[in-house]
Design an enzyme around this catalytic site. Structure first.
Site, PDB file in Angstrom:
ATOM      1  N   ASP A 197       0.834  -1.195   0.000  1.00  9.63           N
ATOM      2  CA  ASP A 197       0.000   0.000   0.000  1.00  9.63           C
ATOM      3  C   ASP A 197       0.873   1.251   0.000  1.00  9.63           C
ATOM      4  O   ASP A 197       1.828   1.364   0.771  1.00  9.63           O
ATOM      5  CB  ASP A 197      -0.885  -0.030   1.250  1.00  9.63           C
ATOM      6  CG  ASP A 197      -1.827   1.146   1.328  1.00  9.63           C
ATOM      7  OD1 ASP A 197      -2.662   1.290   0.418  1.00  9.63           O
ATOM      8  OD2 ASP A 197      -1.737   1.928   2.299  1.00  9.63           O
ATOM      9  N   GLU A 251      14.914 -14.703   0.522  1.00  9.02           N
ATOM     10  CA  GLU A 251      15.268 -15.768   1.468  1.00  9.02           C
ATOM     11  C   GLU A 251      14.404 -17.013   1.249  1.00  9.02           C
ATOM     12  O   GLU A 251      14.792 -18.122   1.605  1.00  9.02           O
ATOM     13  CB  GLU A 251      15.078 -15.284   2.901  1.00  9.02           C
ATOM     14  CG  GLU A 251      16.015 -14.171   3.334  1.00  9.02           C
ATOM     15  CD  GLU A 251      15.636 -13.609   4.697  1.00  9.02           C
ATOM     16  OE1 GLU A 251      14.718 -14.187   5.348  1.00  9.02           O
ATOM     17  OE2 GLU A 251      16.230 -12.595   5.116  1.00  9.02           O
TER      18      GLU A 251
END
Length: 553
Positions: A197, A251
Site C-alpha cells: 500500500d 530468502e
C-alpha cells in the site's frame, strides 16, 4: 490476479460482514473463473476508520473476519486449488489504536516511543498551529494534536491520510526491523506475497519543510507527488526499504512453495518514475495505473500500452494491468460517463484533460448499457496484453458503482474529511450479490450487509449469470480459460496490426493470436475468421462499436 475486499466478498455467519469462512466457501467460484492468485485487502485487526488500512496489529486477523487458524485454512485451501495468495502490507501508517502509538502518546515529548512516529511541536505562541502546512490525502490538515500525559495540549503527529492513521518514522531502525519481522511472519504462514500500500511513501525529508500553497485549499500541496516532494517517491531511503524487502523475499526463493513476490501501489507520473520500482533488486511488479486512469479512446489506449511496454521492458519487468480496485469507481460506470478518464499522448498524461481525482466524474450522468459494453471489450483488451492482470471482485459480474448510497450509510473517511461533499469509495465496496432476488443476495445466510445493496442487482448475481452464455461472468470465464490454455497469452510481446479502419485497435501475439478492439462504427470480420472469444454476439460476423474479439490466425 483477483482482488478480494474481505468485508464485501462473502459472509458465512450472517452478521453482515464478509469473513474468511465466506472466502473459503466461495473459492470454487474463483477456481471456475480461472484466476491464478488472490490478493486479499487488509484482514488485520483494525478500528476500520479507513476500511482496514488503519492497522492495529499486523500479526493477527480482524475478529469480524475470523482467526489466524481461518487464515491458515484459507491459504491452504487456495493453494490446493492452484491459487497463490497475496495480502496487503500497510507500511506508511498504522492505526492510532496500535499499541506502539498508544505508548508514544503516553510517553510524552522527547521519548523513544514518540520517535517511532513524526511528532513535532506546533507553531505559534502556544504551539496551537500545525508544524507545517501539509494537507492530508483525505482532506484537511495532515497534523493532529495530542493531549499530553499531564492533560495539557501537546505535540502534533503527522498523518498523510486520516487522523486515525499516524505515519511511521522509517528513519527509526526499530520500524525497519519491525516490518522485516512482519514480512517473515506471513511468509512463514504460507503467504506468497504482498501488495504494498502506498509504496511510494514511507521515506520522508525529516526537516518536513513547508510546501507551496495550493490556492484552492490553502494548504501546502502535499498531494502533488512532484519530483521535489519531501513526502513521496524521491527520498533516497525509499529505494533502501524496497531493496531490503526484496532481500527478505529472496530468502524464500528456494523453498518448495516457490518465490515470494511484491506488487507496488503507487500513482506516479511520468512512467519512468514508477518503473524504477521494478528494477531487478527492488519490487517485482507495480500496478499500471495509467491503464486504469486512461480514457476509453483508441489513441489514449495505444499510447498507454506502448509507453508501459517500452518502460517495463527497459527495466526487465513485466507489465501489470489493472482496470479497477477498491479505491476507484467501477469500470462499467466509468466507461458509461461522458468523460471516461484521462487523456494520454505520446508524451504521457495530458493533465489539463479530465481529472485524476475520481470525484471529478461523480456528478456526470451514466449510460450503464454503454458502460458495460465497453467494460466487456476492456476486459478482453486487458487479458490479451503481455504481462499480468488484476480483476477486482464484482467486475466479473459487470457490477456498476453504487452512486446512490444513502448518506447515512457512507463510511469512507473522505466523506467526513471533505465536509460531506465528496462521497468517497463506498460505492465500489458494496457486498457482492451471489444469488436470490433481494438483499442480501446470498452474500450471507441472513442479516443486513454492512453497506446496502441496490434492489436493481436482482438478475446480476453469480447464480443468475452462471448459466447465461451471454453474461458478463460467462465472458470472463471464457476469456480466462482461453488465456490459460493459449500459449500466445500471458508473458511475451505483441505487434500492432495497421489496417483500413482508423478506429480499430488490433495486435498480434505469437503463435497465431489476434486481438481486435473497435472504437468506431461496426465492421465486418473476415469470412474465414475463427473466433476464440467475442465481447458481443459472435454469430453476426461483425464487430460492433465498443466491442472486442480474439481471433485465431
Amino acid at each position: 490476479m483477483y482482488q478480494i475486499y474481505p468485508r464485501s466478498f462473502a459472509d458465512a455467519n450472517g452478521d453482515g460482514t464478509g469473513d474468511l469462512r465466506g472466502i473459503i466457501d466461495r473459492l470454487p467460484h474463483l477456481a471456475e473463473l480461472g484466476v491464478d492468485a488472490i490478493w486479499v485487502s487488509p484482514w488485520y485487526p483494525s478500528p476500520l476508520a479507513d476500511g482496514g488500512y488503519d492497522v492495529s496489529d499486523y500479526r493477527d486477523i480482524h475478529p469480524d473476519f475470523g482467526t489466524l487458524a481461518d487464515a491458515d485454512e484459507f491459504i491452504a485451501a487456495a493453494h490446493a486449488l492452484g491459487m497463490r495468495v497475496l495480502i496487503d502490507l500497510v507500511p506508511n501508517h498504522c492505526s492510532d489504536q496500535h499499541p506502539w502509538f498508544q505508548q508514544a502518546v503516553a510517553a510524552g515529548r522527547g521519548s523513544a516511543e514518540r520517535d517511532l512516529f513524526w511528532f513535532r511541536d506546533g507553531r505559534g505562541p502556544n504551539g496551537d498551529e500545525p508544524p507545517n502546512n501539509y494537507e492530508a490525502m483525505f482532506g484537511g490538515s495532515a497534523w493532529q494534536r495530542v493531549t499530553e500525559p499531564d492533560g495539557s495540549p501537546g505535540q502534533w503527529y503527522l498523518h498523510m491520510f486520516a487522523p486515525e492513521q499516524p505515519d511511521w518514522n522509517w528513519d527509526n531502525p526499530k520500524v525497519v526491523e519491525e516490518f522485516d519481522d512482519i514480512l517473515r511472519f506471513w511468509f512463514d504462514r504460507g503467504v506468497d506475497g504482498f501488495r504494498v500500500d502506498v509504496a511510494d511513501s514511507m521515506a520522508k525529508d525529516a526537516t518536513l519543510p513547508d510546501l507551496p500553497v495550493d490556492p484552492e485549499t490553502g494548504y501546502g500541496a502535499s498531494k502533488e507527488k512532484h519530483p521535489g516532494s519531501p513526502l513521496w517517491d524521491v527520498q533516497p531511503q525509499l529505494e533502501e526499504i524496497h531493496r531490503r524487502w526484496r532481500t527478505v523475499a529472496d530468502e524464500y526463493a528456494d523453498t518448495p512453495q516457490g518465490p515470494r513476490v511484491f506488487v507496488s501501489e503507487a500513482y506516479l507520473d511520468p512512467l519512468p518514475r514508477l518503473v524504477a520500482y521494478v528494477q531487478p533488486d527492488r519490487l517485482h511488479t507495480t500496478f499500471n495505473f495509467d491503464h486504469l486512469l486512461c480514457e476509453w479512446t483508441i489513441d489514449s489506449q495505444r499510447h498507454v500500452i506502448d509507453a508501459s511496454r517500452r518502460e517495463h521492458a527497459a527495466a526487465g519487468a513485466p507489465c501489470t494491468w489493472v482496470l479497477s480496485n477498491h479505491d476507484t469507481p467501477r469500470v462499467a460506470t466509468r466507461y458509461g460517463k461522458p468523460e471516461t478518464g484521462v487523456r494520454f499522448s505520446s508524451a504521457g498524461m495530458v493533465p489539463e484533460h479530465g481529472g485524476r481525482e475520481w470525484h471529478h466524474y461523480a456528478g456526470m450522468p451514466v449510460d450503464l448499457e454503454l458502460g458495460r459494453r465497453r467494460a466487456r471489450a476492456a476486459a478482453l483488451l486487458e487479458f490479451a496484453l503481455p504481462g499480468g492482470c488484476y480483476v477486482y471482485q464484482g467486475d466479473e459480474l459487470g457490477l456498476e458503482e453504487v452512486e446512490d448510497l444513502p448518506e447515512e450509510a457512507l463510511q469512507d473517511p473522505t466523506w467526513f474529511r471533505s465536509g460531506r461533499t465528496i462521497r468517497g469509495r463506498d460505492g465500489c465496496r458494496v457486498p457482492l450479490p451471489w444469488s436470490g432476488s433481494r438483499s442480501p443476495f446470498g452474500f450471507g445466510p441472513s442479516g443486513v450487509p454492512w453497506l446496502p445493496q441496490p434492489a436493481r442487482w436482482a438478475g446480476q448475481t453469480v447464480a443468475d449469470q452462471a448459466n447465461d452464455p451471454t453474461s458478463h461472468l460467462s465472458l470472463y470465464r471464457a476469456a480466462l480459460a482461453e488465456r490459460r490454455r493459449n500459449p500466445a497469452l500471458g508473458d511475451g510481446d505483441l505487434s500492432w496490426v495497421e489496417g483500413p479502419h482508423d478506429e480499430v485497435l488490433a495486435f498480434d501475439r505469437e503463435p497465431g493470436f489476434r486481438c481486435v478492439v473497435n472504437f468506431g462504427d461496426p465492421i465486418e470480420l473476415p469470412a474465414d475468421a475463427r473466433v476464440l472469444v467475442h465481447s458481443g454476439d459472435a454469430t453476426t460476423g461483425r464487430l460492433g462499436t465498443d466491442e472486442a474479439v480474439w481471433l485465431a490466425r
